[in-house]
Design an enzyme around this catalytic site. Structure first.
Site, PDB file in Angstrom:
ATOM      1  N   LYS A   1      45.493  36.461  45.550  1.00 47.69           N
ATOM      2  CA  LYS A   1      44.159  37.227  45.856  1.00 47.69           C
ATOM      3  C   LYS A   1      43.615  36.861  47.132  1.00 47.69           C
ATOM      4  O   LYS A   1      43.237  35.713  47.477  1.00 47.69           O
ATOM      5  CB  LYS A   1      43.160  36.900  44.722  1.00 47.69           C
ATOM      6  CG  LYS A   1      41.965  37.851  44.897  1.00 47.69           C
ATOM      7  CD  LYS A   1      40.726  37.469  43.852  1.00 47.69           C
ATOM      8  CE  LYS A   1      39.393  38.232  44.218  1.00 47.69           C
ATOM      9  NZ  LYS A   1      38.284  37.759  43.727  1.00 47.69           N
TER      10      LYS A   1
ATOM     11  N   GLY B   1      28.685  37.758  43.191  1.00 47.51           N
ATOM     12  CA  GLY B   1      27.644  36.869  42.377  1.00 47.51           C
ATOM     13  C   GLY B   1      26.467  37.569  42.281  1.00 47.51           C
ATOM     14  O   GLY B   1      25.221  37.094  42.055  1.00 47.51           O
TER      15      GLY B   1
ATOM     16  N   ALA C   1      33.991  41.842  41.699  1.00 46.53           N
ATOM     17  CA  ALA C   1      32.580  41.300  42.363  1.00 46.53           C
ATOM     18  C   ALA C   1      31.388  42.193  42.111  1.00 46.53           C
ATOM     19  O   ALA C   1      31.534  43.467  41.907  1.00 46.53           O
ATOM     20  CB  ALA C   1      32.765  41.223  44.052  1.00 46.53           C
ATOM     21  N   GLY C   2      30.399  41.629  41.587  1.00 45.47           N
ATOM     22  CA  GLY C   2      29.144  42.251  41.086  1.00 45.47           C
ATOM     23  C   GLY C   2      28.821  42.465  39.794  1.00 45.47           C
ATOM     24  O   GLY C   2      27.954  43.046  39.534  1.00 45.47           O
TER      25      GLY C   2
ATOM     26  N   ASN D   1      33.721  36.650  36.962  1.00 50.19           N
ATOM     27  CA  ASN D   1      33.605  35.204  37.004  1.00 50.19           C
ATOM     28  C   ASN D   1      32.311  34.880  36.532  1.00 50.19           C
ATOM     29  O   ASN D   1      32.006  34.362  35.375  1.00 50.19           O
ATOM     30  CB  ASN D   1      34.103  34.763  38.358  1.00 50.19           C
ATOM     31  CG  ASN D   1      34.028  33.146  38.261  1.00 50.19           C
ATOM     32  OD1 ASN D   1      34.438  32.529  39.232  1.00 50.19           O
ATOM     33  ND2 ASN D   1      33.834  32.356  37.451  1.00 50.19           N
ATOM     34  N   THR D   2      31.451  34.860  37.722  1.00 51.94           N
ATOM     35  CA  THR D   2      30.131  34.378  37.419  1.00 51.94           C
ATOM     36  C   THR D   2      29.307  34.688  36.276  1.00 51.94           C
ATOM     37  O   THR D   2      28.673  33.997  35.658  1.00 51.94           O
ATOM     38  CB  THR D   2      29.086  34.564  38.812  1.00 51.94           C
ATOM     39  OG1 THR D   2      30.004  34.252  39.850  1.00 51.94           O
ATOM     40  CG2 THR D   2      27.826  33.807  38.961  1.00 51.94           C
TER      41      THR D   2
END
Length: 275
Positions: A117, A178, A204-205, A226-227
């Site tokens: 990635k 994040g 992301a986001g 993820n987060t």
């Protein structure tokens, strides 16, 4: 059954209205789960493993710079079943093409994977990807035989150039890493999906399961989270929620979403008994 086909017949995205959708294929490999999971920010390895299992993910991303390969107590990678999951090392922390290429080569030399990635984020405050350095690194890595999945701004022009360079996917951001703001780049992501010749992974986001569902409803092939899962009070349960959201969003896209309207339309016709 009448089949409604996407506007781009050469797109890798399957036709809407089919009773069974084709599997997600990346670089010739069949991927059953359309939810990719990051491994950062979990409070401990046990919680991370429980979340990965609950998510149903087959692809997990690993930031190589966070791993001490020589310290068994710190090397959480060893806890992940390599036969069950595909490792996707990422070049997180790279600020230039040169740094990203070096990290990718290290991951391959360490025996992790030749899948990478690609992340090039020179600004530590916003972590927005550098388009010029990303394309430069992608061209080098593809020539070296890497399967490259680049993280990018939702830039349709760049997405096409990366596909021309031989990238296996494109991974446009929904909003900054994040931030949990969801998809703030809808119009651009729609264009990327419409033009895509490779799978599109929204990355992301995404801060809530509903964000993931929306990405899938737009026609994305997968999402990476993820987060939002890692920092949840109950990561395992949140992973399950994202799994269900991805499946529901994809099924909605396959079924064919209703077109929005500015006026009302009665679900029951006002005829017959009122006469």
């Amino acid at each position: 059954m009448t089949e409604k086909v996407l506007s781009n017949p050469n797109s890798p995205h399957f036709s809407v209205g089919c009773s069974q959708s084709p599997p997600l294929i990346i670089s010739g490999r069949e991927i059953k789960s359309r939810l990719f999971l990051g491994t950062g920010k979990f409070p401990n390895t046990k919680t991370m493993l429980e979340a990965i299992e609950a998510s149903g993910a087959e692809i997990v991303t690993v930031a190589l710079r966070r791993v001490d390969m020589d310290n068994p107590q710190d090397n959480f990678i060893e806890a992940i079943d390599r036969k069950k999951y595909l490792f996707l090392p990422n070049t997180s922390g790279a600020r230039s093409a040169e740094e990203a290429v070096r990290i990718a080569r290290l991951a391959k030399a360490s025996g992790l994977s030749n899948w990478i990635k690609l992340e090039v984020t020179p600004d530590p405050n916003y972590l927005l990807p550098d388009p010029i350095e990303t394309l430069k690194a992608a061209e080098i890595l593809v020539k070296e035989g890497f399967v490259v999945l680049p993280y990018i701004n939702a830039d349709p022009v760049l997405a096409l150039k990366l596909q021309d360079a031989g990238c296996a996917t494109v991974m446009p951001l929904g909003s900054p890493i994040g931030s949990h703001k969801g998809i703030k780049t809808i119009d651009s992501i729609k264009i990327i999906i419409e033009q895509a010749r490779v799978p599109v992974v929204v990355d992301a986001g995404l801060g809530a399961p509903s964000h993931a569902a929306l990405a899938m409803e737009l026609g994305a092939d997968a999402v990476l989270v993820n987060t939002a899962i890692a920092i949840a009070p109950n990561p395992k349960l949140m992973a399950q929620a994202f799994k269900k959201a991805v499946e529901a969003g994809r099924e909605g896209f396959e079924a064919g979403l209703a077109i929005s309207s500015d006026t009302a339309s009665a679900s029951s016709p006002l005829t017959g008994f009122l006469r």
